[in-house]
Design a protein around this motif. Structure first.
Motif, PDB file in Angstrom:
ATOM      1  N   LEU A 233       7.760  30.574  58.744  1.00 43.10           N
ATOM      2  CA  LEU A 233       8.604  29.982  58.907  1.00 43.10           C
ATOM      3  C   LEU A 233       9.736  30.025  60.279  1.00 43.10           C
ATOM      4  N   ARG A 234       9.187  31.422  61.098  1.00 41.82           N
ATOM      5  CA  ARG A 234       9.900  31.320  62.658  1.00 41.82           C
ATOM      6  C   ARG A 234       9.355  30.447  63.171  1.00 41.82           C
ATOM      7  N   GLN A 235       7.989  29.742  63.354  1.00 47.69           N
ATOM      8  CA  GLN A 235       7.553  28.409  64.513  1.00 47.69           C
ATOM      9  C   GLN A 235       8.726  27.081  63.863  1.00 47.69           C
ATOM     10  N   GLN A 236       8.553  27.448  62.430  1.00 45.85           N
ATOM     11  CA  GLN A 236       9.690  25.620  61.993  1.00 45.85           C
ATOM     12  C   GLN A 236      10.857  26.147  61.677  1.00 45.85           C
ATOM     13  N   VAL A 237      11.661  26.973  62.264  1.00 44.49           N
ATOM     14  CA  VAL A 237      12.959  27.780  63.210  1.00 44.49           C
ATOM     15  C   VAL A 237      13.133  27.183  64.207  1.00 44.49           C
ATOM     16  N   ARG A 238      12.152  27.153  64.922  1.00 39.82           N
ATOM     17  CA  ARG A 238      12.324  27.511  66.077  1.00 39.82           C
ATOM     18  C   ARG A 238      12.241  25.913  66.508  1.00 39.82           C
ATOM     19  N   SER A 239      11.054  25.380  66.099  1.00 41.20           N
ATOM     20  CA  SER A 239      10.579  24.257  66.798  1.00 41.20           C
ATOM     21  C   SER A 239      11.805  23.185  66.671  1.00 41.20           C
ATOM     22  N   GLY A 240      12.555  23.885  65.699  1.00 44.92           N
ATOM     23  CA  GLY A 240      13.526  22.134  65.830  1.00 44.92           C
ATOM     24  C   GLY A 240      13.183  20.970  64.997  1.00 44.92           C
ATOM     25  N   GLU A 241      12.104  21.086  65.157  1.00 48.23           N
ATOM     26  CA  GLU A 241      12.104  19.525  63.956  1.00 48.23           C
ATOM     27  C   GLU A 241      11.212  19.544  63.300  1.00 48.23           C
ATOM     28  N   PHE A 242      12.998  18.998  61.957  1.00 48.29           N
ATOM     29  CA  PHE A 242      12.829  19.841  60.275  1.00 48.29           C
ATOM     30  C   PHE A 242      12.614  18.220  59.641  1.00 48.29           C
ATOM     31  N   ASP A 243      12.451  18.765  58.346  1.00 44.58           N
ATOM     32  CA  ASP A 243      12.173  17.601  58.165  1.00 44.58           C
ATOM     33  C   ASP A 243      13.148  17.478  56.322  1.00 44.58           C
ATOM     34  N   PRO A 244      14.444  17.677  56.770  1.00 42.99           N
ATOM     35  CA  PRO A 244      15.503  18.499  55.805  1.00 42.99           C
ATOM     36  C   PRO A 244      15.640  17.744  54.542  1.00 42.99           C
ATOM     37  N   ARG A 245      16.079  18.484  53.528  1.00 44.36           N
ATOM     38  CA  ARG A 245      15.648  17.695  51.735  1.00 44.36           C
ATOM     39  C   ARG A 245      17.553  18.596  51.308  1.00 44.36           C
ATOM     40  N   LEU A 246      17.994  17.242  50.245  1.00 38.83           N
ATOM     41  CA  LEU A 246      18.738  17.629  49.451  1.00 38.83           C
ATOM     42  C   LEU A 246      18.639  17.399  47.834  1.00 38.83           C
ATOM     43  N   TYR A 247      18.778  18.944  47.086  1.00 36.21           N
ATOM     44  CA  TYR A 247      17.364  18.689  46.432  1.00 36.21           C
ATOM     45  C   TYR A 247      18.738  18.452  45.343  1.00 36.21           C
ATOM     46  N   LEU A 248      18.228  17.701  44.087  1.00 36.48           N
ATOM     47  CA  LEU A 248      18.969  18.254  42.971  1.00 36.48           C
ATOM     48  C   LEU A 248      18.838  18.294  41.756  1.00 36.48           C
ATOM     49  N   GLY A 249      19.781  19.000  40.557  1.00 35.21           N
ATOM     50  CA  GLY A 249      19.032  19.309  39.334  1.00 35.21           C
ATOM     51  C   GLY A 249      19.135  18.485  38.170  1.00 35.21           C
ATOM     52  N   ASP A 250      18.645  18.348  37.330  1.00 26.12           N
ATOM     53  CA  ASP A 250      18.588  17.429  36.762  1.00 26.12           C
ATOM     54  C   ASP A 250      19.849  17.313  35.620  1.00 26.12           C
ATOM     55  N   ASP A 251      20.898  17.031  36.370  1.00 24.38           N
ATOM     56  CA  ASP A 251      22.003  16.323  35.952  1.00 24.38           C
ATOM     57  C   ASP A 251      22.564  15.599  37.202  1.00 24.38           C
ATOM     58  N   GLY A 252      21.690  15.718  38.212  1.00 27.81           N
ATOM     59  CA  GLY A 252      21.531  14.842  39.306  1.00 27.81           C
ATOM     60  C   GLY A 252      22.191  15.027  39.842  1.00 27.81           C
ATOM     61  N   GLU A 253      23.056  16.138  39.830  1.00 28.70           N
ATOM     62  CA  GLU A 253      24.443  16.834  41.002  1.00 28.70           C
ATOM     63  C   GLU A 253      23.055  17.784  41.743  1.00 28.70           C
ATOM     64  N   VAL A 254      23.866  17.814  42.664  1.00 29.03           N
ATOM     65  CA  VAL A 254      23.252  18.787  44.071  1.00 29.03           C
ATOM     66  C   VAL A 254      23.549  20.036  43.970  1.00 29.03           C
ATOM     67  N   VAL A 255      21.581  20.695  43.975  1.00 27.09           N
ATOM     68  CA  VAL A 255      22.270  21.691  44.143  1.00 27.09           C
ATOM     69  C   VAL A 255      21.519  22.836  45.011  1.00 27.09           C
ATOM     70  N   ASP A 256      20.874  22.440  46.089  1.00 23.58           N
ATOM     71  CA  ASP A 256      20.087  23.265  47.298  1.00 23.58           C
ATOM     72  C   ASP A 256      20.655  21.779  48.475  1.00 23.58           C
ATOM     73  N   VAL A 257      20.611  22.215  49.727  1.00 25.82           N
ATOM     74  CA  VAL A 257      20.136  21.740  50.850  1.00 25.82           C
ATOM     75  C   VAL A 257      19.476  22.751  51.778  1.00 25.82           C
ATOM     76  N   THR A 258      18.385  22.202  52.538  1.00 24.72           N
ATOM     77  CA  THR A 258      17.522  23.523  53.270  1.00 24.72           C
ATOM     78  C   THR A 258      16.554  22.420  54.511  1.00 24.72           C
TER      79      THR A 258
END
Length: 704
Positions: A233-258
């Protein structure tokens, strides 16, 4: 799954990496929406216009936003925004840092004449503090005065107490912190290592360790697997090379972003969307979250009171659990300290032995080996030692089934004092939690009250329909769930102002420039000019007619004249001096001149008064601030007799102890409590808007 409304520490660690790529961008302007959303408009020479949004209210976020996602500029900028514009116009963005692993960002801006830092606290109640080059608070959205820290204008900014950073923790420190817990692995990671629930579960999943595994049953292999997952996790955060994700619930509404995909969400079957940058993902997430909230508000006929009540009850249950945890942690720390004194000789021998070996240059590994040999030989001091940590200069001993970590550089007393101090710090956290739970209980009571009122209104609907032909009753604005906002801009809003009980406009200058402007541009021949005997009072005009209306003579009532005099006294220098009354005088416009006597000089904003004056003696220094709901919705302030007649609810103030900024916040909170529609008060009566009507200097609220 409830949508995320606050950024995590992991989110901020990733965000900082991306934001620092915009170093060198220039600030154009600052905007403040309500009392919790700050927008900085900037220019990057390579990327063009940038919009930085910083929100610290119910939503807590920080990110760059697309222009189409930026709210329209508000009307007249409040004092906080004007202060930032003065300090930041043309400044260079010099970078942003996350404070340790806390949810705090510090933005640095550099300009030739002054450098500025903006500290954004994205935890608890949220706050934004503006600091000068020395770290002194210039201004903050909220004033914080706690035993542990202070955030107030004129004081040095104080960060919260340091917490363990899981992204820098060593394998030994991980083991020590885990072993001090008496719960399962996932809760220990969430609390002891400050990872929060989501990332604690994610680490368990990545490590292949059962989340509900009791710490007492965890093995060294389990700790190794968890530590390897933390390193990844440390290497993922510090590398700066992210692969961002936006997550949707069952109703298609946003629930999280990472900032990168999470196995927890993938295992839960959440739909996901990929983005090029974490900033883009954050911007889209919070934009859709706002849309969802707006759609729900527009389509819902009846608020879901039961869900809100259940939510507040869940929060109370969690807060009660946290309080119990704080109590136990504090008690454990005190017991460890007392064990040191109860086993003073043994502990002293251990510390002296290890310290002496180190002074002789013996390596830590050799010390550990010697202690193991001593334990095999039955030496009590060696048998008590369970761990030697050279990296941190500590030894851990076991006393009466309790483990205590000692700093070798300290004696028994200082180690005990350190444990007592830690217990005290935990108890302060408990005090904060107790205050928070009271706020939540008040919110729960307010929701229940709104539900009861709503149901009572439903029962009365048929009766209301039958009474349509009767004369409508007076609106109870305080009880309305939604108060419509109706406002227009007026020429006099730049000045101090109020309308008298009889409807006449009174305006006063805020400074020497405005004093000059009022007399030269806005004073008509049938107006009245007021001033105080004390030096430093505002020019005050009682207007007979407006600037665009034909001049006409007016016979002002005694009440009207007295209110104008009270206005002049209340906003004069006597308020700052803590005096409760003074004299004021009135003259005709023809008696006001800018021409001094021969050999004399007149300062800017001052005038020569010739002829007789009409005096108003012993006029009380007292103002009221309130919220007007009919005709227009706005904050109003001035003499109590005038304001109470026009406002739905008011507060009365006299010279006192609370600084102008703090008094405005107190007024805001009290006025907000009186309305069922809290958002209405926030829109039209923020602390900055209220402060416009408060006299310079300290104030006390005399209403109870």
């Amino acid at each position: 799954m409830d949508p995320k409304r606050e950024l995590t520490s992991v989110d901020l660690a990733a965000l900082v990496t991306e934001l620092n790529r915009y170093e060198g961008a220039k600030v154009d302007k600052a905007y403040l929406y309500g009392d919790d959303l700050l927008r900085l408009k900037m220019r990057d020479f390579d990327r063009g216009r940038l919009e930085l949004l910083l929100e610290v209210g119910e939503i807590k976020r920080a990110h760059l936003a697309a222009q189409e996602h930026v709210p329209d500029a508000p009307g007249r900028p409040p004092n906080f925004a004007m202060m930032l514009r003065n300090r930041l116009n043309g400044a260079d963005f010099a970078g942003v840092e996350q404070y340790e692993f806390d949810r705090i960002l510090t933005f640095t801006f550099e300009r030739g004449d002054e450098n500025t830092k903006i500290v954004v606290e994205l935890f608890g109640q949220g706050n934004i503090a503006v600091l000068d080059e020395t770290g002194e608070v210039v201004r903050s959205l909220e004033t914080v005065r706690l035993k542990s820290r202070t955030v107030a204008p004129g004081s040095q900014y104080e960060y919260p107490a340091s917490r363990l950073d899981p992204l820098t923790v060593s394998r030994d420190a991980l083991g020590r912190n885990m072993e001090q817990s008496d719960t399962d692995v996932v809760r220990t990671l969430a609390t002891q290592l400050n990872l929060g629930g989501l990332y604690a579960e994610e680490l368990c999943t990545r490590a292949g360790v059962e989340k509900t595994l009791d710490i007492a049953d965890a093995t060294a292999e389990d700790y190794d697997a968890v530590y390897d997952a933390i390193v990844d996790l440390r290497q993922q955060v510090r590398s700066g090379e992210f692969d961002p994700r936006l997550y949707l619930g069952d109703d298609g509404e946003v629930v999280d972003v990472t900032p990168f995909p999470l196995r927890e969400h993938q295992n839960a079957g959440l739909d996901e969307e990929a983005y090029d940058t974490f900033n883009d993902a954050l911007d889209e997430y919070f934009f859709r979250l706002d849309l969802t909230a707006d759609e729900q508000e527009a389509t819902s006929n009846r608020p879901d009171f039961e869900e809100e009540i259940a939510k507040q009850q869940r929060i109370i249950d969690q807060q009660e659990g946290a309080i119990e945890g704080f109590e136990q942690q504090a008690e454990d720390e005190r017991e460890r300290a007392e064990l040191l004194y109860a086993n003073y000789d043994l502990v002293d021998d251990v510390l002296s032995t290890v310290r002496g070996a180190r002074e002789e240059g013996v390596p830590w590994d050799d010390i550990a080996a010697r202690l193991e040999e001593g334990a095999e030989q039955g030496i009590p001091e060696a048998e008590a030692v369970t761990n030697v940590d050279g990296a941190n200069g500590t030894v851990t001993i076991e006393l009466d089934d309790a483990t205590v970590t000692l700093e070798v550089s300290m004696g028994v007393e200082k180690n005990a004092d350190r444990l007592y101090t830690e217990a005290k710090r935990i108890e302060e956290k408990k005090e904060g939690a107790l205050a928070a739970i009271e706020d939540t209980r008040e919110e729960l009571a307010a929701v229940k009250k709104r539900r009861d009122e709503w149901e009572a209104d439903d029962e009365d609907d048929e009766d209301d329909e039958e009474d349509e032909d009767e004369e409508p009753e007076e609106t109870d604005w305080l009880a309305l769930d939604s108060v419509p906002v109706k406002s227009t801009e007026h020429w006099f809003e730049r000045f101090r102002w109020f309308h008298t009980s009889s409807g006449y406009l009174v305006v006063g200058g805020r400074n020497a420039d405005q004093n000059e402007e009022l007399v030269k541009k806005y004073m008509s021949k049938h107006d009245r000019f007021f001033h105080t005997q004390a030096h430093g009072g505002p020019v005050t005009l009682l207007k007979a007619t407006g600037p665009s209306e034909p001049a006409q003579a007016v016979d002002f009532s005694d009440e009207t004249l007295r209110e104008a005099a009270q206005f002049a006294v209340s906003y004069s220098s006597i308020w700052k001096e803590g005096r409760f009354a003074d004299d004021a005088y009135m003259v005709e416009p023809s008696q006001v001149s800018k021409t001094p006597e021969s050999g004399e000089y007149i300062e800017k904003g001052s005038f020569v008064i010739r002829g007789d004056r009409e005096y108003f003696e012993d006029v009380a220094a007292k103002v009221a601030v309130g919220i007007q709901c009919e005709d227009e919705t706005r904050v109003i302030g001035g003499p109590p007799s005038a304001i109470e007649a026009r406002a739905e609810t008011t507060l009365t103030l006299t010279p006192g102890q609370y600084a102008q900024n703090d008094a405005a916040k107190l007024c805001y909170r009290r006025l907000r409590e009186r309305f069922a529609d809290k958002s209405f008060v926030r829109k039209i009566a923020s602390p900055d808007q209220i402060q416009e009507f408060l006299p310079p200097g300290g104030s006390d609220i005399v209403d109870e």
